[in-house]
Write an enzyme that holds these catalytic residues in place. Structure first.
Site, short mmCIF file in Angstrom:
data_model
loop_
_atom_site.label_atom_id
_atom_site.label_comp_id
_atom_site.label_asym_id
_atom_site.label_seq_id
_atom_site.Cartn_x
_atom_site.Cartn_y
_atom_site.Cartn_z
N SER A 1 44.37 35.28 6.44
CA SER A 1 44.55 35.19 7.90
C SER A 1 45.74 34.33 8.28
CB SER A 1 43.27 34.63 8.54
OG SER A 1 42.21 35.55 8.32
N GLU B 1 48.56 34.38 7.04
CA GLU B 1 49.77 35.22 7.00
C GLU B 1 49.84 36.25 8.12
OE1 GLU B 1 48.07 34.53 4.00
OE2 GLU B 1 49.61 33.01 3.62
N VAL C 1 39.13 37.54 8.63
CA VAL C 1 37.79 36.94 8.66
C VAL C 1 37.87 35.57 8.02
CG1 VAL C 1 35.41 37.13 7.81
CG2 VAL C 1 36.65 39.19 8.51
N HIS D 1 39.95 23.40 6.01
CA HIS D 1 40.89 24.55 5.91
C HIS D 1 40.61 25.55 7.03
CE1 HIS D 1 42.75 27.59 2.88
NE2 HIS D 1 43.69 26.91 3.52
O1 LIG Z 1 40.19 29.77 2.92
N1 LIG Z 1 39.62 30.67 3.48
C1 LIG Z 1 40.18 31.82 4.01
C2 LIG Z 1 41.54 32.18 3.89
N2 LIG Z 1 42.39 31.40 3.21
C3 LIG Z 1 43.69 31.85 2.73
C4 LIG Z 1 44.81 31.64 3.76
O2 LIG Z 1 44.64 32.51 4.87
C5 LIG Z 1 46.18 31.93 3.12
O3 LIG Z 1 46.20 33.26 2.67
C6 LIG Z 1 46.49 31.00 1.96
O4 LIG Z 1 46.29 29.65 2.38
C7 LIG Z 1 47.91 31.17 1.45
O5 LIG Z 1 48.84 30.94 2.47
N3 LIG Z 1 42.00 33.31 4.48
C8 LIG Z 1 41.16 34.14 5.17
O6 LIG Z 1 41.59 35.16 5.71
N4 LIG Z 1 39.84 33.83 5.29
C9 LIG Z 1 39.31 32.71 4.75
O7 LIG Z 1 38.08 32.45 4.91
#
Ligand SMILES: O=Nc1c(NC[C@H](O)[C@H](O)[C@H](O)CO)[nH]c(=O)[nH]c1=O
Length: 166
Positions: free
Chosen positions: A61, A63, A90, A98
């Site tokens: 999310s 990104e 989601v 985070h």
């Molecule tokens: O941590 N939980 C989640 C998550 N983390 C990854 C973040 O969005 C990103 O892709 C990375 O930090 C790399 O930049 N991304 C989600 O869509 N849902 C989550 O529940």
């Protein structure tokens, strides 16, 4: 009397002339897939042609904002401009902060993205405290306790593109 939730649409909007972009994160795939399916089903029921629904994905999310901007730019360069875009992600609360940081920053970035891409950006980010909440909002919990929010996002996309498109 049910108070919460989206009321009946003020009218049925014809989606036959619009092109919609769906850009979805790949975290929590089972829930994402149900939300995307719900959005597509509702949009096709409103006349949007399947060939006019363009799907793209990003890792998570966080990104979605940058991915949305580049997705819109790319479709314009291809000569297949979008009329509306639905970022879908989601976020489920874990044991750290985070969740809060991504939820807040992605929400603000997607809201502000509308000015940058000059088209409606539908808010398709589920920010849930538990997996059960997310499953319910995708309409796939055992009790089927809630409708699939992806359907609402699809309906909002058609209405916003038809009413407020360029
Ligand atoms: O941590 N939980 C989640 C998550 N983390 C990854 C973040 O969005 C990103 O892709 C990375 O930090 C790399 O930049 N991304 C989600 O869509 N849902 C989550 O529940």
């Amino acid at each position: 009397m049910a108070v919460k939730g989206l009321g009946k649409p003020d009218q049925v909007y014809d989606g036959s002339k619009i092109r919609v972009g769906i850009i979805h994160a790949r975290w929590n795939k089972v829930i994402i897939d149900a939300l995307v399916k719900g959005a597509i089903e509702r949009m096709t029921s409103l006349g949007v042609s399947e060939k006019n629904i363009v799907i793209e994905t990003v890792p998570g999310s966080y990104e979605l904002p940058w991915g949305t901007k580049r997705f819109v730019d790319r479709q314009a360069k291809l000569g297949e401009p979008l009329d509306v875009v639905i970022p879908i992600g989601v976020l489920i609360k874990g044991s750290t902060m985070h969740f809060e940081y991504i939820s807040d920053s992605a929400t603000h970035a997607l809201m502000n993205m509308q000015e940058k891409v000059e088209m409606p950006v539908i808010f398709g980010l589920l920010t849930c405290m538990t997996e059960e909440q997310a499953l319910a909002r995708a309409g796939i919990d055992d009790a089927h306790s809630m409708h699939n929010h992806g359907e609402d996002w699809g309906a909002a996309a058609v209405e916003m593109a038809v009413k407020f498109g360029k």
